[in-house]
Motif scaffolding. Structure first.
Motif, PDB file in Angstrom:
ATOM      1  N   MET A  47       6.468   1.912  10.470  1.00 47.49           N
ATOM      2  CA  MET A  47       5.822   0.737   9.901  1.00 47.49           C
ATOM      3  C   MET A  47       6.064   0.109  10.120  1.00 47.49           C
ATOM      4  SD  MET A  47       2.677  -0.313   7.006  1.00 47.49           S
ATOM      5  CE  MET A  47       4.372  -0.648   5.737  1.00 47.49           C
ATOM      6  N   GLY A  48       7.188  -0.722  10.235  1.00 47.48           N
ATOM      7  CA  GLY A  48       7.990  -2.278  10.166  1.00 47.48           C
ATOM      8  C   GLY A  48       8.403  -2.299  11.575  1.00 47.48           C
ATOM      9  N   VAL A  49       8.738  -0.892  12.549  1.00 44.41           N
ATOM     10  CA  VAL A  49       8.766  -0.768  13.740  1.00 44.41           C
ATOM     11  C   VAL A  49       7.516  -1.360  14.503  1.00 44.41           C
ATOM     12  CG1 VAL A  49      10.044   1.200  15.762  1.00 44.41           C
ATOM     13  CG2 VAL A  49      11.473   0.542  13.031  1.00 44.41           C
ATOM     14  N   LEU A  50       6.424  -1.086  14.592  1.00 52.87           N
ATOM     15  CA  LEU A  50       5.650  -1.018  14.608  1.00 52.87           C
ATOM     16  C   LEU A  50       4.663  -1.974  14.988  1.00 52.87           C
ATOM     17  CD1 LEU A  50       3.553   2.510  14.314  1.00 52.87           C
ATOM     18  CD2 LEU A  50       4.691   1.349  16.156  1.00 52.87           C
ATOM     19  N   VAL A  51       4.771  -2.579  13.676  1.00 55.99           N
ATOM     20  CA  VAL A  51       4.156  -4.253  13.676  1.00 55.99           C
ATOM     21  C   VAL A  51       5.164  -5.019  14.222  1.00 55.99           C
ATOM     22  CG1 VAL A  51       3.750  -5.612  11.713  1.00 55.99           C
ATOM     23  CG2 VAL A  51       2.845  -3.463  11.308  1.00 55.99           C
ATOM     24  N   ALA A  52       6.137  -5.115  14.224  1.00 59.21           N
ATOM     25  CA  ALA A  52       7.334  -6.473  15.165  1.00 59.21           C
ATOM     26  C   ALA A  52       7.433  -6.327  16.054  1.00 59.21           C
ATOM     27  CB  ALA A  52       8.554  -5.959  14.545  1.00 59.21           C
ATOM     28  N   THR A  53       6.897  -4.897  17.013  1.00 58.49           N
ATOM     29  CA  THR A  53       6.446  -4.444  18.230  1.00 58.49           C
ATOM     30  C   THR A  53       5.305  -5.068  18.979  1.00 58.49           C
ATOM     31  OG1 THR A  53       7.358  -2.327  18.274  1.00 58.49           O
ATOM     32  CG2 THR A  53       6.482  -3.137  19.335  1.00 58.49           C
ATOM     33  N   MET A  54       4.562  -4.846  18.018  1.00 58.09           N
ATOM     34  CA  MET A  54       3.000  -4.531  18.704  1.00 58.09           C
ATOM     35  C   MET A  54       2.512  -6.288  18.456  1.00 58.09           C
ATOM     36  SD  MET A  54       0.554  -1.793  17.007  1.00 58.09           S
ATOM     37  CE  MET A  54       1.023  -1.802  15.821  1.00 58.09           C
ATOM     38  N   PHE A  55       3.565  -7.023  17.158  1.00 58.23           N
ATOM     39  CA  PHE A  55       2.966  -8.778  17.281  1.00 58.23           C
ATOM     40  C   PHE A  55       3.823  -9.604  17.882  1.00 58.23           C
ATOM     41  CE2 PHE A  55       3.996 -12.506  14.980  1.00 58.23           C
ATOM     42  CZ  PHE A  55       3.797 -13.174  14.528  1.00 58.23           C
ATOM     43  N   LEU A  56       5.660  -9.081  17.955  1.00 53.46           N
ATOM     44  CA  LEU A  56       6.198  -9.467  19.093  1.00 53.46           C
ATOM     45  C   LEU A  56       5.272  -9.796  20.290  1.00 53.46           C
ATOM     46  CD1 LEU A  56      10.182  -9.309  17.629  1.00 53.46           C
ATOM     47  CD2 LEU A  56       8.385 -11.247  17.219  1.00 53.46           C
ATOM     48  N   GLY A  57       4.772  -8.379  20.661  1.00 52.51           N
ATOM     49  CA  GLY A  57       4.977  -8.101  22.309  1.00 52.51           C
ATOM     50  C   GLY A  57       3.014  -9.177  22.418  1.00 52.51           C
ATOM     51  N   LEU A  58       2.351  -9.015  21.732  1.00 52.44           N
ATOM     52  CA  LEU A  58       1.039  -9.663  21.600  1.00 52.44           C
ATOM     53  C   LEU A  58       1.204 -10.829  22.409  1.00 52.44           C
ATOM     54  CD1 LEU A  58      -1.104  -7.532  19.208  1.00 52.44           C
ATOM     55  CD2 LEU A  58      -1.568  -7.624  21.837  1.00 52.44           C
ATOM     56  N   SER A  59       2.158 -12.051  21.352  1.00 49.29           N
ATOM     57  CA  SER A  59       2.196 -12.847  20.599  1.00 49.29           C
ATOM     58  C   SER A  59       3.392 -13.552  22.107  1.00 49.29           C
ATOM     59  CB  SER A  59       3.502 -13.130  19.580  1.00 49.29           C
ATOM     60  OG  SER A  59       2.910 -13.326  18.763  1.00 49.29           O
TER      61      SER A  59
ATOM     62  N   ALA B  85       0.470  -0.927  -0.260  1.00 44.62           N
ATOM     63  CA  ALA B  85      -0.394   0.102  -0.037  1.00 44.62           C
ATOM     64  C   ALA B  85       0.827   1.114  -0.122  1.00 44.62           C
ATOM     65  CB  ALA B  85      -0.457  -0.171   1.223  1.00 44.62           C
ATOM     66  N   VAL B  86       2.018   0.932   0.720  1.00 43.57           N
ATOM     67  CA  VAL B  86       2.775   2.089   0.725  1.00 43.57           C
ATOM     68  C   VAL B  86       3.639   2.935  -0.479  1.00 43.57           C
ATOM     69  CG1 VAL B  86       4.351   3.548   1.453  1.00 43.57           C
ATOM     70  CG2 VAL B  86       2.863   2.670   3.664  1.00 43.57           C
ATOM     71  N   SER B  87       4.004   1.597  -0.978  1.00 35.94           N
ATOM     72  CA  SER B  87       4.955   1.121  -2.041  1.00 35.94           C
ATOM     73  C   SER B  87       3.725   1.950  -3.443  1.00 35.94           C
ATOM     74  CB  SER B  87       5.165  -0.280  -2.581  1.00 35.94           C
ATOM     75  OG  SER B  87       6.538  -0.006  -1.911  1.00 35.94           O
ATOM     76  N   ASN B  88       2.332   1.642  -3.787  1.00 34.56           N
ATOM     77  CA  ASN B  88       1.912   2.526  -4.810  1.00 34.56           C
ATOM     78  C   ASN B  88       1.625   3.387  -4.181  1.00 34.56           C
ATOM     79  OD1 ASN B  88       1.534  -0.247  -6.268  1.00 34.56           O
ATOM     80  ND2 ASN B  88      -0.306  -0.978  -5.082  1.00 34.56           N
ATOM     81  N   GLY B  89       1.242   4.342  -3.045  1.00 32.36           N
ATOM     82  CA  GLY B  89       0.857   5.564  -3.132  1.00 32.36           C
ATOM     83  C   GLY B  89       2.160   6.789  -2.708  1.00 32.36           C
ATOM     84  N   VAL B  90       3.389   6.321  -3.205  1.00 35.75           N
ATOM     85  CA  VAL B  90       4.505   7.035  -3.706  1.00 35.75           C
ATOM     86  C   VAL B  90       4.005   8.128  -3.727  1.00 35.75           C
ATOM     87  CG1 VAL B  90       7.290   7.169  -4.144  1.00 35.75           C
ATOM     88  CG2 VAL B  90       6.008   4.998  -3.057  1.00 35.75           C
TER      89      VAL B  90
END
Length: 468
Positions: free
Chosen positions: A117-129, A94-99
């Motif tokens: 976005m990558g940092v947030l996704v990794a933090t939330m995914f690992l933390g919730l897991s 989505a970000v790539s298409n919306g440059v």
């Protein structure tokens, strides 16, 4: 549960209406649930980890585990987990298409967005897991993992419901990825001639309105057809996404091999590895989810490609048919063209058409098709008295036909005009209400449909609207 489809359709309509309001309005509306979700989720992870470190880890209670068929830890299970996890790449896409939609410098702002976005996704995914394992959360048919962890950490107070509502809002917001990208993508395809031209133009609020509405209608149809079941809809979503990502990566490889810009070898390798990886994911989804609905998207994608190729060929054929060679010079007319106006009565819309015809030519003829010659002569006398200087021809139609006698008369006029163009002006009454369209202009539409495409005959509508 009984309202699943209704709520889904309502959410799609809501996202559609917000996007039709324009880019600025949609960004403002969708920003709030995003920030609330980030704060509530990061707060959940932080508080849950703090409780665990202090020796009082939260625990999930009162959850009935879902009954699932046991499956061994084999290749098929790993393939499914890998394919499902790769769905996160859709945010990158989505970000790539919306440059182009970013502020300058576009590439730098897009890269910053991807990093955050990558940092947030990794933090939330690992933390919730991690918290899911600590709290003993378990898959359930009635409560999500996020809800279970939130209830264990926050309790059932207001903060828990803020988390739930923010999660709901974010899931609805996730649909906006398609509403932001599909209209823009369809506009590019339309400019290249692979989709109807109406998709290429923005509406009054700078939104590609046609793409937004069409996407909403298709989404609603798919949602209703599959009963709103996420497990049935994910394969359709994922295969389409990874097919497009694979094609775009392969296209970039071709771009680097053709242009050979600075650093093209490294870039070609990166895009080539990405194309192979996403192609593997596409095949995994197609195999692992085939019986769950993936067969439909495997069937639809070739049909869509064939349809776009068909549209492109139609536009190319039209371009060739209407092409004017650069050396061709269009000379002035040798003499004024003939103007013909079908008239049923002497009415204000007919008079307006006559006035318009006189601005085009001095040879204006009113034609009245009738089976009653006596009444036709009365109309001729009135017409010549009230609209002097205009020819009047009566075409007899003993079988009460309208279109065919008029066409025969026009063929006769065209033959006598030695190939010159005959302009047919159709008086058209403009209704004030939508239901009035069923009552008026039927004969004008029949005449227009019969004359369109005939050589040496041009048809034009002359709208008339009564004073309000």
């Amino acid at each position: 549960e009984p309202l699943r489809v209704s709520l889904g359709v309502t959410a799609i309509l809501f996202v559609m209406l917000i996007n039709l309001r324009g880019m600025r309005e949609s960004g403002t509306v969708f920003a709030a649930p995003t920030y609330i979700f980030l704060l509530s989720t990061l707060g959940l992870i932080g508080l849950g980890l703090l409780q665990t470190v202090l020796g009082s880890p939260p625990h999930v209670t009162g959850v009935t585990a879902a009954v699932v068929a046991p499956e061994s830890l084999g290749a098929l299970l790993l393939m499914r987990a890998f394919a499902d996890g790769c769905s996160a790449i859709t945010g990158v896409e989505a970000v790539s298409n919306g440059v182009p939609a970013f502020k300058p410098p576009e590439w730098r702002n897009a890269r910053t967005t991807l990093t955050a976005m990558g940092v947030l996704v990794a933090t939330m995914f690992l933390g919730l897991s991690y918290l899911a394992g600590v709290t003993g959360a378990t898959p359930s048919d009635h409560e999500s993992i996020v809800s279970q962890v939130g209830r264990a950490v926050f309790g059932t107070g207001p903060i828990y419901y803020v988390l739930q509502l923010a999660t709901t809002g974010l899931l609805i917001l996730a649909a906006n990825t398609s509403f932001a990208d599909f209209p823009r993508l369809s506009s590019i395809l339309a400019r290249d001639g692979y989709m109807p031209a109406r998709f290429a133009f923005r509406g009054e609020r700078l939104a590609f309105s046609a793409g937004v509405v069409v996407l909403a209608l298709i989404a609603i149809a798919v949602l209703v057809a599959f009963g709103g079941l996420v497990t049935a809809l994910i394969p359709l979503y994922a295969i389409g996404v990874f097919t497009s990502v694979t094609l775009s990566q392969a296209g970039m490889v071709r771009h680097w091999l053709r242009n050979r810009d600075a650093g093209w070898r490294r870039s070609a390798v990166i895009n080539g590895v990405g194309a192979v990886a996403t192609a593997i994911v596409t095949l995994i989804f197609a195999v692992a989810k085939f019986a769950l609905g993936a067969w439909l998207i495997i069937l639809i994608i070739p049909i869509l490609v064939a349809a776009m190729v068909f549209v492109h060929r139609q536009y190319e054929r039209r371009r060739i048919e209407v092409h004017v060679r650069p050396e061709t010079v269009i000379g002035p007319p040798s003499r004024p063209q003939r103007v013909v106006i079908p008239v049923p009565e002497v009415t204000r819309d007919v008079v307006q058409a006559v006035k318009f015809g006189r601005t085009m030519s001095t040879d204006v003829t009113a034609v009245h098709v009738t089976d009653d010659l006596e009444r036709g002569e009365e109309l001729r006398e009135r017409f010549q008295r009230q609209v002097p200087g205009t020819g009047f021809v009566i075409v007899e139609s003993p079988f009460r036909q309208l279109v065919q006698p008029l066409i025969r008369y026009l063929e006769y006029v065209a033959e006598r005009s030695a190939g010159e163009i005959v302009v047919v002006l159709l008086p058209e009454y403009v209704p004030r209400h939508w239901w009035e369209r069923l009552l008026y202009n039927e004969n004008a539409h029949r005449i227009r449909d019969a004359l369109l495409g005939r050589s040496n005959v041009l048809v034009a509508d002359v709208p008339f609207r009564r004073d309000l």
